[in-house]
Design a protein around this motif. Structure first.
Motif, mmCIF file in Angstrom:
data_model
loop_
_atom_site.group_PDB
_atom_site.id
_atom_site.type_symbol
_atom_site.label_atom_id
_atom_site.label_comp_id
_atom_site.label_asym_id
_atom_site.label_seq_id
_atom_site.Cartn_x
_atom_site.Cartn_y
_atom_site.Cartn_z
ATOM 1 N N PRO A 299 -22.446 28.350 34.239
ATOM 2 C CA PRO A 299 -22.009 29.489 33.420
ATOM 3 C C PRO A 299 -21.043 30.359 34.215
ATOM 4 C CG PRO A 299 -24.256 29.814 34.199
ATOM 5 C CD PRO A 299 -23.893 28.405 34.540
ATOM 6 N N GLN A 309 -29.027 31.286 39.173
ATOM 7 C CA GLN A 309 -29.515 31.455 37.808
ATOM 8 C C GLN A 309 -30.638 30.445 37.553
ATOM 9 O OE1 GLN A 309 -28.052 33.858 35.762
ATOM 10 N NE2 GLN A 309 -26.917 34.424 37.598
ATOM 11 N N HIS A 311 -31.554 27.688 35.834
ATOM 12 C CA HIS A 311 -30.980 26.625 35.012
ATOM 13 C C HIS A 311 -32.007 25.561 34.661
ATOM 14 C CE1 HIS A 311 -27.016 28.300 35.683
ATOM 15 N NE2 HIS A 311 -27.302 28.350 36.960
#
Length: 330
Positions: A299, A309, A311
């Motif tokens: 992203p 992040q 994921h």
């Protein structure tokens, strides 16, 4: 377009070894025949001569014979193709063999350490001439057996284990022969017990090495000499890689390393080309041919901010960042 779950099955774990498995079995079978015949002779002479060193050598040779038998059985089992729930086949049969050999060595070393200490305190009479003659014969037999096993493919842990058993037994026979010569020439019977303690020490070393190495495979540890953190950082340093996580490296069996990882790349990057670059890096630098790489676009906020992040639903292990900002700092 994301590239998910490419599998490279064409190489790895010395697949070419299948071509020489017949020769390996012949070498192991020849060494086994030599060892079994001499072991029986050594037990008889050891009892007659009242030599613990000879009997401990015979015990060591029993583990040598067992190691070779286990190796031969494991070779046959490991050669069976994958089926049913055994998607890797039965390749870890050789690791079970190595573990059994290692445990046997540890148990025998404990027994001979006890007996050796007891005989140091209260040494029996030992017929040195029998010990010397048997020891010299044992050296010749073990030289022949060691040569045969050295001709086999030693990339397999259980074949290497069998080789180390016989090689250590060769050293043990040298110690036994020296002890017999001391007893024969000086009458100092404690030399026999000292030689037995040397044999026990060799058993302990070889046994611990086999148990440790087999244990690493069972616990799915990274192969010795491979640093997962370093490998993750190398992949993350590739062009257009933003992050590497869920990196796992393990051995299916000895010499058969496998790796899986989730790689996030910058938006617009060619996932297929980056996967190929990562595979080439792993193959040429680390010799890892069996890889499962999931490659997705990261992203935008991960690339611009450089923060990890979530994921994956259940992420494992450290995250290796490869954001452009971090690459400029390297």
């Amino acid at each position: 377009m994301a590239d998910r779950g490419h599998h490279d099955h064409g190489r790895g774990h010395g697949h070419g070894h299948a071509l020489s498995v017949g020769a390996d079995r012949r070498y192991l079978g020849g060494a086994l025949a030599l060892i079994v015949v001499f072991m029986a002779v050594e037990v008889v002479v050891g009892v007659i001569a009242r030599s613990l060193a000879l009997i401990s050598d015979a015990g060591h040779m029993l583990t040598d014979a067992a190691a070779i038998v286990f190796a031969l059985i494991a070779m046959r089992i490991a050669a069976k193709p994958p089926r049913g729930g055994f998607t890797y086949g039965l390749k870890r049969a050789e690791i079970i063999s190595a573990q059994l050999n290692g445990i046997t060595l540890l148990l025998l070393s404990a027994y001979f350490l006890y007996e050796g200490v007891r005989r140091l305190i209260d040494p029996p009479e030992v017929e040195g001439v029998y010990v010397v003659l048997t020891g010299l014969t044992g050296i010749a037999v073990n030289l022949a057996a060691t040569w045969m096993l050295s001709r086999a493919n030693r990339s397999s842990l259980n074949v290497e284990g069998a080789y180390q058993h016989v090689l250590n037994d060769l050293f043990a026979f040298i110690a036994t022969t020296v002890a017999g010569a001391v007893v024969w020439s000086t009458g100092w019977a404690r030399a026999d017990a000292i030689a037995a303690l040397v044999v026990a020490g060799l058993m302990l070393k070889a046994g611990w090495g086999l148990v440790r190495d087999a244990g690493r495979v069972f616990m799915e540890a990274a192969p010795v000499g491979m640093n997962p953190a370093e490998i993750g950082q190398k992949i993350a340093a590739l062009e257009d890689v933003a992050e590497v996580h869920d990196l796992h490296i393990w051995e299916v069996t000895s010499g058969y390393a496998a790796l899986s990882a989730h790689i996030l790349v910058t938006p617009g990057a060619d996932c297929h080309a980056i996967r190929q670059a990562a595979e080439r890096l792993l193959r040429e630098t680390y010799g890892i041919d069996h890889t499962t790489l999931q490659v997705d676009h990261a992203p935008p906020e991960l690339v611009t901010i450089g923060e990890a992040q979530a994921h994956c639903a259940d992420p494992h292990g450290p995250v290796h960042s490869g954001t452009p900002a971090m690459k400029e700092q390297k």
